[in-house]
Scaffold this motif. Structure first.
Motif, PDB file in Angstrom:
ATOM      1  N   GLY A   1      -1.027  11.740   8.492  1.00 50.28           N
ATOM      2  CA  GLY A   1      -0.204  12.232   7.718  1.00 50.28           C
ATOM      3  C   GLY A   1       0.759  12.365   8.013  1.00 50.28           C
ATOM      4  O   GLY A   1       1.822  12.639   6.633  1.00 50.28           O
ATOM      5  N   GLY A   2       1.395  12.548   9.156  1.00 50.63           N
ATOM      6  CA  GLY A   2       3.428  13.120   9.666  1.00 50.63           C
ATOM      7  C   GLY A   2       3.987  12.363   8.799  1.00 50.63           C
ATOM      8  O   GLY A   2       3.940  10.738   9.193  1.00 50.63           O
ATOM      9  N   PHE A   3       5.370  12.652   8.612  1.00 48.01           N
ATOM     10  CA  PHE A   3       5.859  12.074   8.134  1.00 48.01           C
ATOM     11  C   PHE A   3       6.804  13.459   8.411  1.00 48.01           C
ATOM     12  O   PHE A   3       7.274  13.988   7.527  1.00 48.01           O
ATOM     13  CB  PHE A   3       5.937  11.634   6.540  1.00 48.01           C
ATOM     14  N   PHE A   4       7.957  12.613   8.973  1.00 48.82           N
ATOM     15  CA  PHE A   4       9.703  13.262   9.597  1.00 48.82           C
ATOM     16  C   PHE A   4      11.126  12.507   9.049  1.00 48.82           C
ATOM     17  O   PHE A   4      10.840  11.512   9.922  1.00 48.82           O
ATOM     18  CB  PHE A   4       9.408  13.901  10.817  1.00 48.82           C
ATOM     19  N   ILE A   5      11.747  13.842   8.549  1.00 44.46           N
ATOM     20  CA  ILE A   5      12.617  12.938   8.226  1.00 44.46           C
ATOM     21  C   ILE A   5      14.084  13.704   7.960  1.00 44.46           C
ATOM     22  O   ILE A   5      13.088  15.006   8.104  1.00 44.46           O
ATOM     23  CB  ILE A   5      12.506  12.759   6.264  1.00 44.46           C
ATOM     24  N   PRO A   6      14.708  13.645   8.413  1.00 40.53           N
ATOM     25  CA  PRO A   6      16.005  14.543   9.009  1.00 40.53           C
ATOM     26  C   PRO A   6      16.737  15.450   8.172  1.00 40.53           C
ATOM     27  O   PRO A   6      16.295  14.491   6.864  1.00 40.53           O
ATOM     28  CB  PRO A   6      16.830  13.614   9.791  1.00 40.53           C
TER      29      PRO A   6
ATOM     30  N   ASP B   1       0.970  -1.261   0.407  1.00 40.66           N
ATOM     31  CA  ASP B   1       0.295  -0.104   0.543  1.00 40.66           C
ATOM     32  C   ASP B   1       0.933   1.771   0.196  1.00 40.66           C
ATOM     33  O   ASP B   1       1.776   1.183   0.509  1.00 40.66           O
ATOM     34  CB  ASP B   1      -0.970  -0.179   1.628  1.00 40.66           C
ATOM     35  N   GLU B   2       0.328   2.085  -0.874  1.00 45.63           N
ATOM     36  CA  GLU B   2       1.104   3.233  -0.725  1.00 45.63           C
ATOM     37  C   GLU B   2       0.161   4.684  -0.705  1.00 45.63           C
ATOM     38  O   GLU B   2      -0.860   4.224  -0.680  1.00 45.63           O
ATOM     39  CB  GLU B   2       1.892   3.757  -2.411  1.00 45.63           C
ATOM     40  N   ILE B   3       0.956   5.472   0.307  1.00 41.05           N
ATOM     41  CA  ILE B   3      -0.154   6.796   1.000  1.00 41.05           C
ATOM     42  C   ILE B   3      -0.145   7.977   0.841  1.00 41.05           C
ATOM     43  O   ILE B   3       1.698   8.359   1.147  1.00 41.05           O
ATOM     44  CB  ILE B   3      -0.557   6.440   2.648  1.00 41.05           C
ATOM     45  N   PRO B   4       0.505   9.217  -0.363  1.00 42.88           N
ATOM     46  CA  PRO B   4       1.503  10.498  -0.182  1.00 42.88           C
ATOM     47  C   PRO B   4      -0.161  11.062   0.687  1.00 42.88           C
ATOM     48  O   PRO B   4       0.315  10.642   1.570  1.00 42.88           O
ATOM     49  CB  PRO B   4      -0.045  10.988  -1.605  1.00 42.88           C
ATOM     50  N   VAL B   5       2.426  11.949   1.019  1.00 43.91           N
ATOM     51  CA  VAL B   5       1.771  12.380   2.689  1.00 43.91           C
ATOM     52  C   VAL B   5       3.034  14.084   2.275  1.00 43.91           C
ATOM     53  O   VAL B   5       3.035  13.990   1.044  1.00 43.91           O
ATOM     54  CB  VAL B   5       3.199  11.591   3.346  1.00 43.91           C
ATOM     55  N   LEU B   6       2.342  14.791   3.416  1.00 42.63           N
ATOM     56  CA  LEU B   6       3.422  16.051   2.929  1.00 42.63           C
ATOM     57  C   LEU B   6       4.128  15.813   3.773  1.00 42.63           C
ATOM     58  O   LEU B   6       4.249  15.571   5.315  1.00 42.63           O
ATOM     59  CB  LEU B   6       1.763  17.494   3.393  1.00 42.63           C
ATOM     60  N   ALA B   7       4.833  15.285   3.326  1.00 43.42           N
ATOM     61  CA  ALA B   7       6.834  14.854   4.462  1.00 43.42           C
ATOM     62  C   ALA B   7       7.361  16.487   4.874  1.00 43.42           C
ATOM     63  O   ALA B   7       7.101  16.793   4.368  1.00 43.42           O
ATOM     64  CB  ALA B   7       7.844  14.572   3.101  1.00 43.42           C
TER      65      ALA B   7
END
Lengths: 247, 416
Positions: free
Chosen positions: B199-204, B111-117
């Motif tokens: 939808g939270g997506f956090f990356i350095p 499954d794939e979900i679009p997010v505002l990263a």
């Protein structure tokens, strides 16, 4: 959506133009591929089969394209009958007959997979000339099925190339790509395609059925098949107008 | 007048049960009114605080071109000199954090979900947002290994991902080319803001720059600098404080677009202003109910004393004295009941402010109103409640008293 597959196909084929010369340098090999699949215009009936987790959907269409910048597709399968796509340069419009409405695809939507597939609208807008954006290297010989192939690796020369690296298995006798792998900048394999059918059209070999497999999703594939292919036929430019899209 | 006051107070105390019942009715009405108003104000404050703490920050610095084209989250319209921007923020004594916002697709290969990263500087971000404090499993990015990401808890659940799992992330680079890579889920955040959980997506930042194919180092891509401001005493104070900080930063960073919380939460605040008149309806209903209760108990009290009025008239008291006496009794009752109501309302308010109400069970919509709802002090509401109680008591006492005072003593003595 399915039309975009048609456009993708056209783009892929156009990018593989080659000459028929027997020389074996990588440039010559790509030139011979180009000669087989490049065209000024194309008209065909297409069939796209999208399989997700074992379930398949079919889309059929009539398509016409001029170079890699203009394409017009009208869907003919019952569910989508009358839906039309018009591609002009980097713009794509979709006309929905039931709503009598036209939607322009742009921005992030162009990056989305079409019809649940992993081929994006932007894939359909890719430049056709690999040799402009990629530097090529002949890696080795290999076989695909029982066909002897040259393995050619394309590395992006410019940041805007759709894939950072592509590996093509090119039929050593017919000079068509039988298999291709497309890699991201990270080195991750994004997609792979396999040519299922090669037809003789006039004096050239033409890949008429290609299977695309996304490497980012399990259990999905898309098979695109063209029939009634006519190459380099005259096409009225009005075919690619908004009036034709919404008529 | 002094004698009448003494009689009024004595009468009020003599009819202890009636007085207590009336005062309790007033107390309940006024304290509910004060608490209800406090909760409504708290809801607004909570929503704006959540926006500041978990999604948009108290103040945001971007380029005007970026804001103009914000729907497409353009990566080519970042801040020209992010280090200078951060230095200008630090010069104001405020914590600031650099971020890159980009569209990504998060996948478990099925499954794939679009997010505002959001690409974040993990340490600086934790000083501006409360995400690091909202990690419910695993760890925030500042204490995670490289190539780690943090996901909203519901997003992770949707993708059947847990801490330690690999997640596939696909995004368009700054050159508009697809790139994809795998990362390890370092932590999951569960916040009062449903959109972050979903939808939270956090990356350095460093990892994001590799994914987006943009070079690191000085001047590296930053699409926004987020700023935290000290917590203000009220929502309106927070908006005033944000506007003042924005004015100071605009002077220091003339080329950038600086949006304080009043602008960032503009749509919510507009909604709140639009609903303000509707929000008054339940408050008015509470007041009407309490008014009916107060009037009812005072009317019963006065009518039950009509014969007593007859006796007072027989002893020589004039109609005016009778009216004044009952008015003073109403005033005494009103003062007592209203004082009690305001006191209990303030007590409930302090409990609401200190402890709050956990709205987790009610959090189903997309409005940022889950979490702990805390009340807001509103002295104006307390004053309104107090005056309302006194006026209603006076009116409620005066009307039947006037009628009774008009009766002849003999009629009043025969009154049933």
């Amino acid at each position: 959506m399915r039309l975009s597959y048609a456009v993708v196909m056209a783009v892929l084929l156009a990018g593989l133009a080659a000459s028929a010369a027997p020389a074996q340098s990588v440039d010559d090999i790509l030139s011979m591929v180009d000669a087989n699949v490049s065209y000024t215009s194309i008209r065909y009936s297409g069939r796209m089969e999208i399989t997700i987790a074992g379930e398949s959907r079919y889309k059929t269409m009539d398509a016409v394209a001029q170079g890699s910048s203009k394409a017009f597709v009208e869907f003919t399968n019952p569910e989508d009958r009358g839906v039309r796509y018009l591609k002009r340069d980097k713009n794509l419009w979709i006309y929905f007959p039931s709503e009598q409405d036209t939607v322009k695809i742009s921005g992030h939507l162009l990056k989305e997979g079409m019809m649940g597939s992993d081929v994006s609208y932007e894939d359909a807008l890719e430049s056709s000339d690999y040799r402009v954006k990629y530097s090529a290297a002949l890696k080795q010989e290999d076989t695909v099925g029982d066909r002897r192939c040259f393995v050619v690796e394309l590395s992006a020369k410019v940041d805007t190339a759709a894939y950072d690296r592509r590996v093509l298995w090119i039929d050593a006798e017919r000079y068509v790509s039988l298999k291709q792998e497309m890699y991201a900048k990270s080195g991750k394999l994004l997609k792979a395609s396999t040519t299922l059918m090669v037809e003789r059209i006039g004096d050239r070999w033409f890949p008429s059925s290609v299977e695309f497999v996304s490497k980012l999703r399990n259990n999905t594939k898309t098979v695109f098949t063209m029939s009634k292919v006519a190459l380099d036929v005259p096409v009225d430019d009005r075919q690619f107008s908004m009036a034709t899209l919404t008529k | 007048m002094g004698t009448l006051w003494k009689i009024a107070v004595r009468n009020t105390l003599r009819h202890g049960r009636r007085t207590i019942i009336t005062a309790v009715v007033m107390m309940v009405g006024i304290s509910v009114f004060i608490s209800f108003d406090s909760m409504l104000a708290g809801l607004d404050r909570m929503a704006v605080d959540n926006i500041a703490d978990y999604t948009l920050s108290s103040l945001k610095i971007r380029t005007p071109a970026y804001v103009q084209d914000i729907q497409s989250t353009p990566l080519d319209k970042g801040l020209a000199h992010p280090e200078e921007t951060l230095a200008a923020v630090a010069a104001q004594g405020l914590p600031g954090a650099a971020r890159i916002r980009f569209v990504a697709r998060v996948s478990n290969y099925t499954d794939e979900i679009p997010v505002l990263a959001d690409a974040v500087d993990p340490s600086a971000d934790a000083r501006v947002f409360k995400l690091a404090q909202s990690v419910t499993a695993g760890a925030w990015l500042s204490s995670a290994a490289p190539r780690s990401v943090v996901l909203g808890a519901e997003l992770a659940r949707e993708l059947k991902l847990n801490v330690g799992d690999a997640v596939l992330v696909t995004a368009q680079t700054v050159h508009d080319v697809t790139n994809a890579d795998e990362y390890t889920v370092a932590g999951l955040v569960s916040t009062p803001v449903p959109e972050v959980n979903r939808g939270g997506f956090f990356i350095p930042l460093d990892d994001a720059r590799v994914l987006l194919d943009t070079p690191p180092g000085p001047g590296a891509l930053v699409t926004e600098v987020d700023v935290a401001l000290p917590r203000a005493s009220s929502l309106s104070a927070a908006i005033v404080q944000g506007d003042a900080a924005a004015r100071r930063l605009r002077a220091a960073l003339p080329g950038e677009q600086i949006d304080p919380i009043g602008s960032l939460a503009a749509s919510y605040l507009a909604l709140r202003n639009a609903k303000a008149s509707y929000a008054l309806i339940p408050v008015i209903i509470v007041l009407i109910i309490s008014a009916v209760g107060i009037v009812n108990t005072i009317l019963m009290s006065v009518y039950s004393r009509v014969r007593e009025i007859g006796v007072l008239r027989a002893y020589g008291m004039t109609s005016r004295d009778i009216r004044l006496l009952f008015t003073l009794e109403g005033l005494a009752l009103g003062l007592a009941g209203s004082s009690l109501g305001v006191a209990v309302g303030a007590l409930l308010d302090s409990l609401l402010i200190a402890g709050g109400i956990d709205l987790a069970a009610f959090s189903q919509g997309s409005l940022p109103i889950s979490g702990i709802l805390r009340g807001e002090w509103n002295p104006r509401t307390m004053l309104i409640g107090f005056i309302f109680g006194v006026v209603v008591s006076l009116v409620a006492a005066r009307i039947p008293a006037r009628r009774a005072a008009r009766l002849e003593p003999t009629e009043a003595l025969r009154f049933q």
